[in-house]
Design a protein around this motif. Structure first.
Motif, PDB file in Angstrom:
ATOM      1  N   ILE A   1     -23.507 -11.070  12.688  1.00  0.00           N
ATOM      2  CA  ILE A   1     -24.448  -9.917  13.091  1.00  0.00           C
ATOM      3  C   ILE A   1     -24.494  -9.002  12.337  1.00  0.00           C
ATOM      4  CG2 ILE A   1     -25.027  -8.380  15.101  1.00  0.00           C
ATOM      5  CD1 ILE A   1     -23.454  -9.751  16.927  1.00  0.00           C
ATOM      6  N   GLY A   2     -23.492  -8.244  11.674  1.00  0.00           N
ATOM      7  CA  GLY A   2     -23.711  -7.263  10.868  1.00  0.00           C
ATOM      8  C   GLY A   2     -22.547  -6.098  11.090  1.00  0.00           C
ATOM      9  N   THR A   3     -22.858  -4.783  10.711  1.00  0.00           N
ATOM     10  CA  THR A   3     -21.718  -4.072  10.793  1.00  0.00           C
ATOM     11  C   THR A   3     -22.269  -3.012  11.895  1.00  0.00           C
ATOM     12  OG1 THR A   3     -21.467  -4.144   8.258  1.00  0.00           O
ATOM     13  CG2 THR A   3     -20.342  -2.353   9.656  1.00  0.00           C
ATOM     14  N   PHE A   4     -21.299  -2.768  12.854  1.00  0.00           N
ATOM     15  CA  PHE A   4     -21.450  -1.702  13.811  1.00  0.00           C
ATOM     16  C   PHE A   4     -20.819  -0.348  13.271  1.00  0.00           C
ATOM     17  CE2 PHE A   4     -22.817  -4.177  17.325  1.00  0.00           C
ATOM     18  CZ  PHE A   4     -22.463  -5.342  17.208  1.00  0.00           C
ATOM     19  N   HIS A   5     -21.444   0.613  13.298  1.00  0.00           N
ATOM     20  CA  HIS A   5     -20.912   2.027  12.901  1.00  0.00           C
ATOM     21  C   HIS A   5     -20.818   2.748  14.080  1.00  0.00           C
ATOM     22  CE1 HIS A   5     -21.416   1.393   8.474  1.00  0.00           C
ATOM     23  NE2 HIS A   5     -22.443   0.697   8.710  1.00  0.00           N
TER      24      HIS A   5
ATOM     25  N   PHE B   1     -11.562  -0.462   9.524  1.00  0.00           N
ATOM     26  CA  PHE B   1     -11.876   0.444  10.648  1.00  0.00           C
ATOM     27  C   PHE B   1     -11.471   2.015  10.405  1.00  0.00           C
ATOM     28  CE2 PHE B   1     -12.268   1.950  14.815  1.00  0.00           C
ATOM     29  CZ  PHE B   1     -11.199   2.498  15.308  1.00  0.00           C
ATOM     30  N   LEU B   2     -10.233   1.733  10.016  1.00  0.00           N
ATOM     31  CA  LEU B   2      -9.455   3.185   9.727  1.00  0.00           C
ATOM     32  C   LEU B   2     -10.352   4.247   8.741  1.00  0.00           C
ATOM     33  CD1 LEU B   2      -5.936   2.428   9.751  1.00  0.00           C
ATOM     34  CD2 LEU B   2      -7.216   3.357  11.651  1.00  0.00           C
TER      35      LEU B   2
ATOM     36  N   ASP C   1       1.601  -7.822   8.265  1.00  0.00           N
ATOM     37  CA  ASP C   1       0.751  -7.301   7.186  1.00  0.00           C
ATOM     38  C   ASP C   1      -0.798  -7.734   7.068  1.00  0.00           C
ATOM     39  OD1 ASP C   1       3.388  -8.264   4.772  1.00  0.00           O
ATOM     40  OD2 ASP C   1       3.108  -6.689   6.008  1.00  0.00           O
ATOM     41  N   GLU C   2      -1.010  -8.955   7.902  1.00  0.00           N
ATOM     42  CA  GLU C   2      -2.345  -9.441   8.038  1.00  0.00           C
ATOM     43  C   GLU C   2      -3.102  -8.453   8.900  1.00  0.00           C
ATOM     44  OE1 GLU C   2       0.229 -11.274   7.895  1.00  0.00           O
ATOM     45  OE2 GLU C   2      -0.097 -13.231   6.985  1.00  0.00           O
ATOM     46  N   PHE C   3      -2.479  -8.065   9.888  1.00  0.00           N
ATOM     47  CA  PHE C   3      -3.179  -7.218  10.857  1.00  0.00           C
ATOM     48  C   PHE C   3      -3.493  -5.905  10.498  1.00  0.00           C
ATOM     49  CE2 PHE C   3      -5.121  -5.781  14.490  1.00  0.00           C
ATOM     50  CZ  PHE C   3      -4.509  -4.586  14.933  1.00  0.00           C
ATOM     51  N   GLU C   4      -2.530  -5.237   9.466  1.00  0.00           N
ATOM     52  CA  GLU C   4      -2.728  -3.967   8.788  1.00  0.00           C
ATOM     53  C   GLU C   4      -3.906  -4.263   7.909  1.00  0.00           C
ATOM     54  OE1 GLU C   4       0.294  -2.136   6.735  1.00  0.00           O
ATOM     55  OE2 GLU C   4       1.747  -2.798   8.118  1.00  0.00           O
ATOM     56  N   ALA C   5      -4.281  -5.414   7.251  1.00  0.00           N
ATOM     57  CA  ALA C   5      -5.313  -5.361   6.363  1.00  0.00           C
ATOM     58  C   ALA C   5      -6.628  -5.344   7.189  1.00  0.00           C
ATOM     59  CB  ALA C   5      -5.282  -6.715   5.705  1.00  0.00           C
ATOM     60  N   LEU C   6      -6.665  -5.914   8.443  1.00  0.00           N
ATOM     61  CA  LEU C   6      -7.667  -6.023   9.299  1.00  0.00           C
ATOM     62  C   LEU C   6      -8.344  -4.550   9.650  1.00  0.00           C
ATOM     63  CD1 LEU C   6      -7.194  -8.460  12.128  1.00  0.00           C
ATOM     64  CD2 LEU C   6      -9.180  -8.208  10.702  1.00  0.00           C
ATOM     65  N   LEU C   7      -6.992  -3.860   9.841  1.00  0.00           N
ATOM     66  CA  LEU C   7      -7.613  -2.405  10.179  1.00  0.00           C
ATOM     67  C   LEU C   7      -7.940  -1.414   9.294  1.00  0.00           C
ATOM     68  CD1 LEU C   7      -4.327  -0.976  12.339  1.00  0.00           C
ATOM     69  CD2 LEU C   7      -6.569  -1.723  13.164  1.00  0.00           C
ATOM     70  N   LEU C   8      -7.959  -1.828   7.778  1.00  0.00           N
ATOM     71  CA  LEU C   8      -8.142  -0.825   7.059  1.00  0.00           C
ATOM     72  C   LEU C   8      -9.601  -0.762   6.789  1.00  0.00           C
ATOM     73  CD1 LEU C   8      -6.380  -2.195   3.837  1.00  0.00           C
ATOM     74  CD2 LEU C   8      -5.675  -0.195   5.318  1.00  0.00           C
TER      75      LEU C   8
END
Lengths: 300, 400
Positions: free
Chosen positions: A155-159, A144-145, A135-142
């Protein structure tokens, strides 16, 4: 959409109407695509073929339990940072956070690489077997998806300038969270019908004869109807046909003396001892349990 | 080049998507706003030209679970297959005219009798009087139909199991809540900080070294985090287990609520009860479970049900789990089949516990049939025929 289907065909993957619609929509709308299905129906192959059809690179992330941000998103190059600290010390310079946490010390992992890719055609990111991650990895992906961006706190956010095409595959061994499903298009790949099985076999094992392709696809269809622990999928059918054509078998015919028993090749099709017995019995039924030589193969 | 006309020309895509989603929601598929937005964008990005491509576009964007696919097919066929909504604008106009022309005739309400709807301005169905049992000879009312009574959760006539009242329920919940503190765990691959751990967490160490001039003076250690093992329970609800079924359903419910267990019931086939039993109120949960299991009076097929579980998509939940099977072992299948099924279940499970109420009888020796075939593969055989037996079950789960 027909253009994509044709390009997938040229790339060696026969996609039906549903899958080509799903892929075309994923590319056109910029949404991720979640492919679910039984093991061995060609989900990973579909993503690879999509990359070849688009002419873009394939970035692959294989999921497992415990996959963390440091393996999937990014990692800091600690050794280099320590060396930079020591070098600065030896020059008697001060080193601030901003100098130490820059892109120079940032190690890209697959997802960040997909976001920062600067090619004309955006890459295809394959997140394979997402049901193996937790579940923790799914939360990481949110993040990005949803937005195709990765946040590095220092650093900041890469778009992403152009959203990468994301394909997630799942064997349904675990229920994925709704938050993940909501952000993706969904397609279920079922086992193809016998004509398409034969067409796929002909494409993937071109050296096999027509008769043996037809009998293999019929036999695999029959075996899938038996009560097996692990029903064979497309991958197993392709492996078995490759094994048979490597042995020079022209047809599933009764055994002749001097030729190896066909039952020995069944390890490509059946993967547990009970299944092996059931499949061997099924093979023996109408055929007399053996194999026949190819017309022009040398006799042993 | 022949131009293929657009499907549904002049249709407001947003309204179309919202209406289609409304139909799907009424049939039980949960469709959210983001799905409808994706569908509408898809209609403009790749306009469908045939019914098949409309089907696939709708299916890929609106349906996000494999379980909903069958219902989606039914709704789509009902809407677009039977001609209820024609895709051709001329036909749609004809349909609208036809509906206006066929005005429904005025209805006379049925008076008298036990219809109960005597004063209503619409027709009511003739009041069927339900009967229990076969029709009597003098009963010439052709409209009566046999009533199907719910299967009674029989009380515990001849076996020492006290009725499950609120006190017993509270006890059971209490035992499970207590047991959660010592639940069996397994190592997972996630790391968590631990002062005596074997690994050094480089990231946290370097982050902490900022305070000491980038000298890593303090090493931050970590170790693998433990996770609770899952519990899977299979309960036999056939006729021979009827005296205990009610009590075991309560145990299953308590496990679902307290420990996130996966629970199944079987007699001739397997039914997954986890969603039905995940309710705080015990009566509601057991009622829902009783309604969900509808094959209680066929023969018992323990081996077939275990095989069905291992072939389904819940096979992964049995891996590394503590599995409980509550059954008396009286199986219609041959004993070798039961032995093989239990063996393959044991190969996947961390521990396998068998609850057999017949084992409480003095002089019980599993020498015949299914129980004898299954016993070598079980880690423990527990009677679990009284409330104290339930406490033993909970203790057996947490014991390593």
């Amino acid at each position: 959409m027909e253009g994509l289907r044709r390009r997938l065909d040229e790339a060696g993957y026969l996609a039906d109407a549903g899958l080509s619609t799903a892929m075309a929509l994923a590319v056109a709308l910029g949404l991720p695509l979640l492919l679910e299905g039984e093991p061995g129906v060609g989900k990973t192959e579909a993503a690879k073929a999509l990359a070849r059809a688009q002419g873009s690179s394939l970035i692959r992330l294989q999921c497992y339990e415990g996959l963390a941000a440091s393996e999937a998103l990014y990692e800091w190059n600690y050794q280099r940072q320590l060396l930079a600290i020591r070098a600065a010390e030896s020059r008697h310079e001060r080193l601030a956070d901003d100098d130490l946490f820059t892109e120079e010390f940032l190690q890209e992992r697959p997802i960040l690489r997909a976001v920062r890719a600067a090619t004309t055609v955006p890459p295809v990111l394959l997140i394979d077997e997402i049901d193996r991650a937790d579940d923790e990895f799914e939360a990481l992906l949110l993040e990005f998806l949803g937005e195709a961006s990765v946040t590095v706190p220092e650093i900041g956010t890469f778009h992403a300038t152009r959203r990468p095409t994301v394909v997630l595959t799942s064997n349904r061994s675990r229920e994925l969270h709704d938050a993940l499903r909501r952000r993706c298009l969904y397609h279920w790949i079922s086992f193809p019908d016998p004509e398409r099985v034969a067409a796929i076999l002909r494409r993937r094992v071109p050296q096999a004869g027509e008769a043996v392709v037809a009998s293999v696809s019929a036999f695999v269809g029959r075996v899938r109807g038996l009560d097996l622990e692990k029903a064979p999928g497309m991958a197993e059918a392709i492996d078995w046909l490759s094994a048979l054509s490597a042995l020079g078998v022209a047809a599933l015919a009764p055994a002749e003396p001097g030729w190896p028993d066909l039952g020995l090749t069944l390890g490509a099709l059946a993967k547990t001892p009970d299944d092996l017995d059931s499949v061997r019995d099924a093979l023996a039924e109408p055929l007399g349990g053996g194999c026949g030589p190819a017309a022009d193969a040398p006799r042993r | 080049m022949r131009v293929v006309p657009d499907l549904l020309p002049g249709v407001d895509r947003a309204a179309f998507g919202a209406t289609l989603a409304g139909h799907l929601r009424r049939s039980g598929i949960s469709v959210g706003l983001s799905e409808i937005e994706a569908f509408t964008r898809a209609l403009s990005a790749i306009p469908p030209r045939t019914r098949t491509s409309l089907y696939w576009t709708a299916r890929v964007t609106l349906v996000r679970r494999a379980e909903d696919l069958a219902r989606f097919d039914a709704v789509f066929d009902a809407l677009f297959g039977g001609g209820a909504i024609r895709l051709d604008p001329h036909a749609r106009r004809q349909d609208a005219l036809r509906v206006v022309a066929e005005r429904p005739p005025p209805v006379r309400a049925r008076t008298g009798g036990d219809a109960g709807g005597a004063d209503l301005p619409w027709a009511v169905l003739p009041g069927g009087r339900g009967r229990v049992g076969p029709p009597e000879p003098g009963d010439d009312d052709a409209r009566s139909a046999p009533l199907r009574l719910p299967s009674p959760l029989i009380g515990l006539a001849d076996v020492p199991f006290p009725a499950f009242d609120a006190g017993a329920l509270a006890l059971l919940d209490g035992w499970l809540a207590e047991a959660l503190g010592e639940w069996p765990t397994r190592r997972s691959r996630r790391l968590r900080p631990a002062p005596t751990g074997p690994r050094v967490d480089l990231r946290q160490t370097l982050a902490g070294s900022r305070r000491t001039g980038f000298e890593p003076a303090r090493l931050v250690r970590s170790r693998q985090a433990p996770r609770r093992r899952r519990v899977v329970m299979l309960c036999d609800v056939s006729r021979s287990m009827q005296p205990y079924a009610a009590a075991y359903l309560h145990l299953l419910r308590a496990a679902v609520v307290a420990a996130d267990a996966e629970v199944f019931a079987f007699s001739s086939s397997l039914t997954r009860l986890t969603p039905a039993l995940a309710h705080a109120s015990a009566e509601v949960a057991v009622d829902r479970a009783t309604a969900a299991v509808d094959d209680r009076f066929g023969g018992t097929h323990i081996a077939g049900s275990i095989r069905e579980l291992l072939r389904s998509r819940h096979e992964g939940t049995c891996r590394g789990a503590v599995v409980l099977v509550a059954s008396d072992g009286w199986d219609s299948d041959p004993p070798e089949a039961l032995g093989a099924a239990v063996a393959s279940l044991r190969r996947r499970a961390h521990r396998l516990l068998w609850l057999n109420p017949r084992a409480a009888a003095p002089g019980f020796a599993p020498s015949t049939g299914g129980m004898a075939a299954a016993l070598p593969h079980c880690d423990q055989l527990l009677p679990a025929h009284t409330l104290a037996g339930m406490a033993d079950v909970v203790a057996a789960i947490v014991r390593r």
